[in-house]
Design an enzyme around this catalytic site. Sequence first.
Site, short mmCIF file in Angstrom:
data_model
loop_
_atom_site.label_atom_id
_atom_site.label_comp_id
_atom_site.label_asym_id
_atom_site.label_seq_id
_atom_site.Cartn_x
_atom_site.Cartn_y
_atom_site.Cartn_z
N SER A 35 0.82 -1.21 0.00
CA SER A 35 0.00 0.00 0.00
C SER A 35 0.85 1.26 0.00
O SER A 35 1.63 1.50 -0.90
CB SER A 35 -0.96 -0.03 1.19
OG SER A 35 -1.91 0.99 1.13
N ASP A 92 -2.40 6.30 -3.48
CA ASP A 92 -1.24 5.70 -2.81
C ASP A 92 -0.75 4.54 -3.68
O ASP A 92 -1.23 4.36 -4.81
CB ASP A 92 -1.58 5.25 -1.39
CG ASP A 92 -2.65 4.16 -1.36
OD1 ASP A 92 -3.40 4.04 -2.34
OD2 ASP A 92 -2.74 3.43 -0.35
N ASP A 121 -1.05 1.32 -3.93
CA ASP A 121 -1.94 0.31 -4.52
C ASP A 121 -3.29 0.90 -4.90
O ASP A 121 -4.20 0.17 -5.28
CB ASP A 121 -2.11 -0.88 -3.57
CG ASP A 121 -2.92 -0.55 -2.32
OD1 ASP A 121 -2.95 0.64 -1.94
OD2 ASP A 121 -3.50 -1.47 -1.73
N ASP A 152 -5.83 2.23 -3.34
CA ASP A 152 -7.09 2.07 -2.62
C ASP A 152 -7.43 3.34 -1.82
O ASP A 152 -8.46 3.38 -1.14
CB ASP A 152 -7.08 0.84 -1.72
CG ASP A 152 -6.05 0.90 -0.60
OD1 ASP A 152 -5.23 1.84 -0.57
OD2 ASP A 152 -6.05 -0.02 0.26
#
Length: 454
Positions: free
Chosen positions: A104, A241, A243, A245
Amino acid sequence: MARLFGTDGVRGLANGLLTAELALQLAQAAAVVLGHERAENGTRPRAVVARDPRASGEFIAAAVEAGLSSSGIDVYDAGVLPTPAAAYLIADLDADFGVMISASHNPAPDNGIKFFARGGQKLPDEVEDAIEAQLGKEPSRPVAGDVGRIQRFSDAEDRYIVHLLGTLPHRLEGLKVVLDCANGAASGCSPQVFASAGAEVVVIGAEPDGLNINDGVGSTHLGQLKEAVVKHGADFGIAHDGDADRCLAVDHEGNEVDGDQIMAILALALKESGKLKDDVLVATVMSNLGLKIALRDAGITIRETAVGDRYVLEAMRDGGFSLGGEQSGHVIFSDYATTGDGVLTGLQIAAQVAGTGRTLQDLARAMTKLPQLMINVKGVDKSRAATDEGVAAAVAAAELELGDTGRVLLRPSGTEALVRVMVEASDMETATRICTELAGVVEDRLAIPRELAL
């Protein structure tokens, strides 16, 4: 022994905690726990595997896919994709489960393995515990034609982009948007989907090299985005960010628009269109009190949860609610996604700007953020934070003084010997004074005796 799964999968230093051996074993364990239903029906289970562009993701993905296929799971390798894209594709393909390899917003040396159940749903604790309990046991070892096969999921990104475009109520012509992709998983699909929707797009942080993910860019480093929005005269900017999400935004003057403000904009829009289920927004206890005040005045109730998007998701599923999220920018639209989706959130913000003709800055004025201060009190016995009478008395006195104009939150850390003291008030001077006083009480009352600390 400490639980291997954290709040969002298994995460740690790649080749440190998270080795190829552990990745292989986790995949073999997950194959047993998550792939049993289809296997019992005599067909081969299927799994989607995706990753963000970290260099370590290459060997971890290879280990995961080896573990799954050697256990009789057919693998669809989706390559580099956002976490919410992986979740969507699991449902779209009707796969039995999926694996996302990402850390992440963490720096490039870290990585993580996150499992999703059928339908792209996050795993409950008991299923993660079952996977962890399976580690070290004999894995499934089919032979000959019963081993799983690995194939490239060639149209994975296209399917996700078509899905995102289908959520828009109208096109985005006339908007100029700066996208910061954090040199992460959205570097390909986010610019493409905004451009396909009709927006003029300026892109930064979209040149991943495996090592530069989240490095000075993205939702945890908004400086470059603020500068780019002002420089290019854009209507606003969107930051993902690593990833993708999460989504944070920047208005045309370079002012940050955080997750609370984004949720206020979207909750009000959904209520107006009759699409906000039961007129409820699900948010965590860390959301600013200004959000609750603004939505209360609009007839919207906030359902509070513990910190963490998994708790937001649980509450949304339990109540069938349509919108939830966190101050950090995890925003969940249950009509379109099973997890936070930064690209989807950015599109919905853009749709509100385009559809209303108002600036993002004006829309964000729907709520007034109360001044907020948080102090981390270290080296204390966090287990007594909720039971110590002296702490409770100090909190009660602070809450009495603040009344309806502020609030107090004491939250023990889940990983460290510290207690987070957060105070919101009508002005920063009051917030600072009360927070400092409470932190002092916590430090005095919960101090670990010197002989135990050594």
